[in-house]
Scaffold this motif. Structure first.
Motif, PDB file in Angstrom:
ATOM      1  N   TYR A 178       0.861  -1.184  -0.057  1.00 31.28           N
ATOM      2  CA  TYR A 178      -0.138   0.084   0.137  1.00 31.28           C
ATOM      3  C   TYR A 178       0.722   1.243  -0.008  1.00 31.28           C
ATOM      4  CZ  TYR A 178      -3.741  -3.370   1.397  1.00 31.28           C
ATOM      5  OH  TYR A 178      -4.415  -4.305   1.629  1.00 31.28           O
ATOM      6  N   PRO A 179       0.629   2.019  -0.860  1.00 27.67           N
ATOM      7  CA  PRO A 179      -0.480   2.150  -1.904  1.00 27.67           C
ATOM      8  C   PRO A 179      -0.089   1.062  -2.779  1.00 27.67           C
ATOM      9  CG  PRO A 179       0.518   4.525  -1.520  1.00 27.67           C
ATOM     10  CD  PRO A 179       1.214   3.545  -0.847  1.00 27.67           C
ATOM     11  N   VAL A 186      -5.357   2.484  -0.871  1.00 26.64           N
ATOM     12  CA  VAL A 186      -4.679   3.146   0.335  1.00 26.64           C
ATOM     13  C   VAL A 186      -4.957   2.691   1.583  1.00 26.64           C
ATOM     14  CG1 VAL A 186      -3.690   5.151  -0.905  1.00 26.64           C
ATOM     15  CG2 VAL A 186      -5.582   5.317   0.399  1.00 26.64           C
ATOM     16  N   TYR A 216       1.019  10.263  -3.953  1.00 24.57           N
ATOM     17  CA  TYR A 216      -0.144  10.227  -3.453  1.00 24.57           C
ATOM     18  C   TYR A 216      -1.005  11.446  -3.988  1.00 24.57           C
ATOM     19  CZ  TYR A 216       2.134  12.897   0.152  1.00 24.57           C
ATOM     20  OH  TYR A 216       2.794  14.120   0.596  1.00 24.57           O
ATOM     21  N   PRO A 222       0.739   8.468   2.646  1.00 26.72           N
ATOM     22  CA  PRO A 222       0.586   7.224   2.990  1.00 26.72           C
ATOM     23  C   PRO A 222       1.630   7.081   4.577  1.00 26.72           C
ATOM     24  CG  PRO A 222       0.922   7.221   0.824  1.00 26.72           C
ATOM     25  CD  PRO A 222       1.140   8.422   1.141  1.00 26.72           C
ATOM     26  N   ALA A 325      -3.794   7.323  -5.270  1.00 25.90           N
ATOM     27  CA  ALA A 325      -2.335   7.107  -5.024  1.00 25.90           C
ATOM     28  C   ALA A 325      -1.753   6.289  -6.176  1.00 25.90           C
ATOM     29  CB  ALA A 325      -2.045   6.699  -3.698  1.00 25.90           C
TER      30      ALA A 325
END
Length: 395
Positions: A178-179, A186, A216, A222, A325
């Protein structure tokens, strides 16, 4: 005895045909025939690295000592720069000597970590859809893969719990990204806290891929899994300069976190490579320690391209979510084309619209029904692609 068939080798037998190869072959044939192919297929940044980074590389090349073997763990200055990045960006304290290692991009790092920690038959939990090396790095190392479908944070934790109950032996590790590539999904820090608590309780390692930490948009920065107290007991995290500083060909990545896993990766790397060319590492240090306005410009560029592509696709009748993102748009197949599947639809777009995309099935079982478009063409080319796609979809 036949010696020219690679399929006779055990590890090669475990790898399916490379789905993207069919699209790439069509793309190459089209270009050889003089066709103008607009290529969204690969997440390959089209901009050069920041000027001060390339200037540092050129400056360093004049030192005659720089051309000798480097260090497989990475030069101390670059490891310190990564630790400083984690400190200012995530408020995470890293011991640059025990908890940080430089890798030849995150892809090599993931593959070598798999070799370092995996025994034949070990079970690894991998999301689907996901970046192919997340699964195939461990498959090559002899592991058995159990896929779980990406969903909201509660769904993922439920699936981890179910996998623990039904896996024999117990899973060795879980991969998170993640992203997310390819979906753009996310998560927040609460999600990581739940996963870390679960994995600490059950003795499962976490391998986090944070390659898109700086790409992002509206969602805000993030988090890192290493922000969770106690995460370093079970987790390592991979990062990369490829997307943040438009340096994909430089192959500069990192792994940070759990000292035991870092040491295992370092042990394998000591046998298989001498590290990145030292001049590249010096320039990469300049990227992390230098001015960061280039990162803001990168983020702004991808956001403008995302908005141009998503809005254009919608006007063409192709409803597509806008990713919060990453540099990718994860698009469901248009309703009239779902019967084709993602691979055939990708080939259709290439043939009829001269637009290359990545078929979702190449990212795992649950990627079927989608295609991934990389934001690697400028806005003029994106608008041209939209016009081509609109005509092709209308047919």
């Amino acid at each position: 005895m036949e010696l020219d068939n690679a399929e006779q080798f055990h590890r090669i037998k475990r790898l399916p045909p490379y789905v993207f190869a069919e699209v790439n072959a069509l793309k190459a044939a089209g270009r050889a025939a003089g066709q103008d192919i607009i290529d969204f297929g690969m997440g390959n940044p089209d901009q050069p690295p920041p000027a001060h980074v390339t200037a540092k590389l050129v400056e360093t090349l004049s030192d005659p000592r720089i051309h000798r073997y480097s260090q497989s763990r990475g030069i101390p200055g670059l490891r310190k720069a990564l630790a400083a990045y984690y400190d200012r960006r995530f408020n995470v304290d890293l011991d640059f000597d025990r908890e940080v290692i430089v890798t030849l991009g995150s892809k090599e790092g993931l593959a070598n970590l798999a070799q370092a920690i995996t025994s034949p038959g070990d079970i690894i939990l991998v999301p689907s859809p996901s970046y192919p090396i997340h699964a195939f790095g461990f498959i090559i190392a002899g592991a058995s893969i159990r896929q779980f479908q990406l969903g909201d944070s509660a769904t993922v934790v439920e699936q981890l719990s179910r996998a623990l109950r039904h896996s024999v032996p117990k899973p060795l590790a879980v991969v998170l990204n993640y992203p997310a590539n390819p979906t753009g999904q996310v998560v927040d820090l609460d999600f990581y806290e739940e996963v870390v608590a679960f994995c600490r309780q059950h003795g499962i390692y976490i391998i986090s891929d944070l390659a898109y930490s700086e790409v992002y948009f509206e969602s805000g920065p993030p988090p890192s899994i290493l922000q969770v107290p106690g995460a370093k007991d079970v987790a390592v995290e991979f990062t990369s300069l490829s997307k943040t500083y438009s340096m994909p060909g430089w192959r500069v990545g990192f792994c940070a976190g759990n000292p035991k896993l870092i040491a295992a990766l370092a042990r394998v790397k000591s046998y298989v490579d001498y590290g990145i060319f030292t001049a590249v590492q010096v320039a990469a240090t300049a990227a992390l320690n230098g001015p960061q306005d280039c990162v803001d410009e990168m983020r702004k560029r991808y956001k403008q391209r995302r908005d141009c592509l998503v809005e254009g696709m919608r006007t063409a009748g192709w409803e597509t979510p806008s990713p919060p993102a990453t540099m990718f748009v994860w698009a469901p197949l248009p309703e009239a084309f779902t019967h084709l599947g993602s691979l055939e639809f990708s080939k259709h777009l290439l043939t009829e619209a001269k637009v290359a995309v990545a078929p979702g099935v190449g990212f795992g079982e649950y990627g079927e029904g989608f295609v991934r478009l990389g934001l690697v063409e400028n806005e003029q080319r994106i608008r041209q692609a939209v016009r081509n796609m609109k005509t092709a979809l209308a047919r």
